[in-house]
Write a protein that holds these residues in place. Sequence first.
Motif, PDB file in Angstrom:
ATOM      1  N   MET A   1      93.027  73.724  28.068  1.00  0.00           N
ATOM      2  CA  MET A   1      92.975  74.840  29.006  1.00  0.00           C
ATOM      3  C   MET A   1      92.730  74.294  30.411  1.00  0.00           C
ATOM      4  O   MET A   1      91.935  73.387  30.602  1.00  0.00           O
ATOM      5  CB  MET A   1      91.853  75.799  28.616  1.00  0.00           C
ATOM      6  N   SER A   3      92.045  75.529  34.562  1.00  0.00           N
ATOM      7  CA  SER A   3      91.599  76.637  35.403  1.00  0.00           C
ATOM      8  C   SER A   3      91.816  76.297  36.865  1.00  0.00           C
ATOM      9  O   SER A   3      91.613  75.150  37.268  1.00  0.00           O
ATOM     10  CB  SER A   3      90.104  76.899  35.181  1.00  0.00           C
ATOM     11  N   ASP A  27      99.434  82.151  27.418  1.00  0.00           N
ATOM     12  CA  ASP A  27      98.361  83.098  27.703  1.00  0.00           C
ATOM     13  C   ASP A  27      97.689  82.738  29.017  1.00  0.00           C
ATOM     14  O   ASP A  27      97.297  81.594  29.230  1.00  0.00           O
ATOM     15  CB  ASP A  27      97.322  83.082  26.579  1.00  0.00           C
ATOM     16  N   ASP A  29      94.666  84.268  31.726  1.00  0.00           N
ATOM     17  CA  ASP A  29      93.591  85.223  31.976  1.00  0.00           C
ATOM     18  C   ASP A  29      93.100  85.062  33.404  1.00  0.00           C
ATOM     19  O   ASP A  29      93.010  83.950  33.915  1.00  0.00           O
ATOM     20  CB  ASP A  29      92.399  84.971  31.049  1.00  0.00           C
ATOM     21  N   ASN A  57      92.768  81.162  34.162  1.00  0.00           N
ATOM     22  CA  ASN A  57      92.683  80.258  33.018  1.00  0.00           C
ATOM     23  C   ASN A  57      94.027  80.238  32.316  1.00  0.00           C
ATOM     24  O   ASN A  57      94.530  81.285  31.901  1.00  0.00           O
ATOM     25  CB  ASN A  57      91.601  80.709  32.035  1.00  0.00           C
ATOM     26  N   HIS A  59      95.819  78.769  29.079  1.00  0.00           N
ATOM     27  CA  HIS A  59      95.324  78.280  27.801  1.00  0.00           C
ATOM     28  C   HIS A  59      96.141  77.149  27.186  1.00  0.00           C
ATOM     29  O   HIS A  59      95.668  76.508  26.256  1.00  0.00           O
ATOM     30  CB  HIS A  59      95.201  79.443  26.814  1.00  0.00           C
ATOM     31  N   ASP A  60      97.332  76.895  27.676  1.00  0.00           N
ATOM     32  CA  ASP A  60      98.186  75.829  27.143  1.00  0.00           C
ATOM     33  C   ASP A  60      98.439  74.805  28.248  1.00  0.00           C
ATOM     34  O   ASP A  60      98.991  75.148  29.290  1.00  0.00           O
ATOM     35  CB  ASP A  60      99.500  76.434  26.644  1.00  0.00           C
TER      36      ASP A  60
END
Length: 77
Positions: A1, A3, A27, A29, A57, A59-60
């Motif tokens: 992940m 950010s 995904d 966020d 964020n 995720h991949d």
Amino acid sequence: MKSIKVYLDTIDKVKGFVNVVSVCDGDFDLSSGRYVVDAKSIMGIFSLDLSKTLTLNIHDNEVADRILPQLKAYEVQ
């Protein structure tokens, strides 16, 4: 992940941001304080406090490597 910090202070920035992340699989966020929304949801983004920096964020890590150059316009250094 991975950010990054983003700043989406105008309607046009929110629209452009959603257009970029919506075409990419994966995904995403966005969070502001304790609130977390789907970064592909324009209504979710507008429910956050846009006067503050948001945390994106991804995720991949493979997806992150592909999309981060497209998000430079929204990133806060």
